[in-house]
Motif scaffolding. Structure first.
Motif, PDB file in Angstrom:
ATOM      1  N   SER A 140     -10.492  12.870 -55.610  1.00  0.00           N
ATOM      2  CA  SER A 140     -10.590  13.055 -54.209  1.00  0.00           C
ATOM      3  C   SER A 140     -11.570  13.638 -53.659  1.00  0.00           C
ATOM      4  N   ARG A 164     -11.438  15.479 -51.351  1.00  0.00           N
ATOM      5  CA  ARG A 164     -10.978  16.868 -51.021  1.00  0.00           C
ATOM      6  C   ARG A 164     -10.974  17.841 -52.229  1.00  0.00           C
ATOM      7  N   ASP A 202       6.560  11.412 -48.429  1.00  0.00           N
ATOM      8  CA  ASP A 202       5.068  11.059 -48.262  1.00  0.00           C
ATOM      9  C   ASP A 202       5.114   9.284 -48.301  1.00  0.00           C
ATOM     10  N   GLY A 223      -2.909  11.444 -49.383  1.00  0.00           N
ATOM     11  CA  GLY A 223      -3.943  11.528 -48.467  1.00  0.00           C
ATOM     12  C   GLY A 223      -4.422  10.175 -47.897  1.00  0.00           C
ATOM     13  N   GLY A 282       0.438   9.640 -43.071  1.00  0.00           N
ATOM     14  CA  GLY A 282       0.098   8.929 -41.722  1.00  0.00           C
ATOM     15  C   GLY A 282       0.165   9.929 -40.449  1.00  0.00           C
ATOM     16  N   ASP A 338       3.065  17.920 -42.701  1.00  0.00           N
ATOM     17  CA  ASP A 338       1.977  18.073 -43.513  1.00  0.00           C
ATOM     18  C   ASP A 338       1.038  16.943 -42.920  1.00  0.00           C
ATOM     19  N   SER A 351      -5.504  13.248 -43.744  1.00  0.00           N
ATOM     20  CA  SER A 351      -6.379  12.631 -43.051  1.00  0.00           C
ATOM     21  C   SER A 351      -6.366  12.326 -41.541  1.00  0.00           C
TER      22      SER A 351
HETATM   23  O1  LIG Z   1      -5.350  14.291 -50.065  1.00  0.00           O
HETATM   24  C1  LIG Z   1      -5.673  13.748 -51.132  1.00  0.00           C
HETATM   25  O2  LIG Z   1      -6.780  13.599 -51.438  1.00  0.00           O
HETATM   26  C2  LIG Z   1      -4.517  13.759 -52.270  1.00  0.00           C
HETATM   27  C3  LIG Z   1      -5.202  13.600 -53.495  1.00  0.00           C
HETATM   28  C4  LIG Z   1      -4.389  13.389 -54.490  1.00  0.00           C
HETATM   29  C5  LIG Z   1      -2.921  13.452 -54.457  1.00  0.00           C
HETATM   30  C6  LIG Z   1      -2.475  13.635 -53.141  1.00  0.00           C
HETATM   31  C7  LIG Z   1      -3.304  13.958 -52.154  1.00  0.00           C
HETATM   32  N1  LIG Z   1      -2.833  14.335 -50.726  1.00  0.00           N
HETATM   33  C8  LIG Z   1      -1.443  14.753 -50.388  1.00  0.00           C
HETATM   34  C9  LIG Z   1      -1.191  15.282 -49.252  1.00  0.00           C
HETATM   35  O3  LIG Z   1      -0.288  16.278 -49.529  1.00  0.00           O
HETATM   36  C10 LIG Z   1      -1.350  14.789 -48.092  1.00  0.00           C
HETATM   37  O4  LIG Z   1      -1.529  15.686 -46.988  1.00  0.00           O
HETATM   38  C11 LIG Z   1      -0.511  13.655 -47.757  1.00  0.00           C
HETATM   39  O5  LIG Z   1      -0.355  12.832 -48.668  1.00  0.00           O
HETATM   40  C12 LIG Z   1      -0.553  13.005 -46.241  1.00  0.00           C
HETATM   41  O6  LIG Z   1      -1.841  12.567 -46.139  1.00  0.00           O
HETATM   42  P1  LIG Z   1      -2.221  11.757 -45.080  1.00  0.00           P
HETATM   43  O7  LIG Z   1      -1.257  10.692 -44.831  1.00  0.00           O
HETATM   44  O8  LIG Z   1      -3.603  11.387 -45.250  1.00  0.00           O
HETATM   45  O9  LIG Z   1      -2.007  12.777 -43.844  1.00  0.00           O
END
Ligand SMILES: O=C(O)c1ccccc1NCC(=O)[C@H](O)[C@H](O)COP(=O)(O)O
Length: 212
Positions: free
Chosen positions: A35, A37, A131, A143, A167, A186, A189
């Motif tokens: 990731s 992140r 999610d 994410g 999203g 939550d 991105s």
């Molecule tokens: O965010 C990441 O890089 C990540 C990597 C691997 C597993 C989960 C990950 N994120 C999970 C989260 O809690 C995010 O906030 C969630 O999926 C929402 O993401 P987004 O659609 O980008 O807001």
């Protein structure tokens, strides 16, 4: 009541401070090497100390081994652990006992049948995160900035709290809350200017929109 907000995938002092000042109740740190992140233990420990007492620290892992989870708990002392992989209900229960922390189990949702697994997880997790399922070929299980059909959650009746994710952003979080009546949201991105780069203004706008 205003929903609880978690900003996930924080990696700098400036964006952590913006998140805390804007009133998020949870901050998420990602431990997943692929990731953008991803944080080292050392970096996460520094940020967790800064957040302590102001927001709950959530450690996000994906199908992590016991040793890796022990190391995260030892170094970062998260308030909660988010399991974002293919962990079974048995694994969730075992980790809850082993780590002695509340467990948030993330479940990918694309259609009504994806909700069939919910009761088994709700029996062992402290909270469920709904999610979007990652798009085909996606490098990350979360994410990805993808939403699912929120109406799938309309008839939900859970014995544990749930969090809506996937999203979301400042412009659609109000509608998502109206449809799902989620007690918590939550985002990752949707408050970034580039993958892994959080934007303080978007963070503040998201929290304002969620709580208004
Ligand atoms: O965010 C990441 O890089 C990540 C990597 C691997 C597993 C989960 C990950 N994120 C999970 C989260 O809690 C995010 O906030 C969630 O999926 C929402 O993401 P987004 O659609 O980008 O807001």
């Amino acid at each position: 009541m205003a929903p609880l907000v978690k900003i996930c995938g924080l990696s700098t002092e400036a964006t952590l401070d913006a998140t805390l000042e804007a009133g998020a109740e949870r901050v998420g740190f990602v431990f997943f090497a692929r990731s953008p992140r991803h944080l080292t233990l050392e970096r996460a420990a520094v940020l967790a100390r800064r957040a302590r007492g102001r927001a709950a620290v959530v450690a996000l892992t994906v199908d992590a081994e016991d040793a890796a989870l022990d190391a995260i708990v030892g170094a970062v002392a998260p308030d909660m652990v988010q399991l974002h992989g293919r962990e079974t209900p048995e694994r969730v229960a075992a980790l809850r006992a082993r780590l002695g922390r509340p467990m948030v189990k993330a479940l990918g949702i694309a259609c009504a049948a994806d909700l069939d697994a919910v009761p088994a997880y709700a029996a062992v997790a402290d909270e469920i995160m709904f999610d979007a399922k990652p798009p085909k070929g996606a490098a990350l299980p979360g994410g990805n900035g993808v939403a699912f059909d929120w109406r799938l959650l309309a008839a939900l009746d859970l014995p544990v709290p749930f969090m809506l994710s996937g999203g979301l952003g400042p412009r659609n979080v109000g509608e998502a809350l109206r449809v799902t009546r989620a007690p918590a949201v939550d985002v990752s991105s949707g408050v970034e200017s580039a993958p892994g780069v959080k934007d303080p203004d978007l963070i503040a706008a998201f929290i304002r929109a969620a709580k208004s």
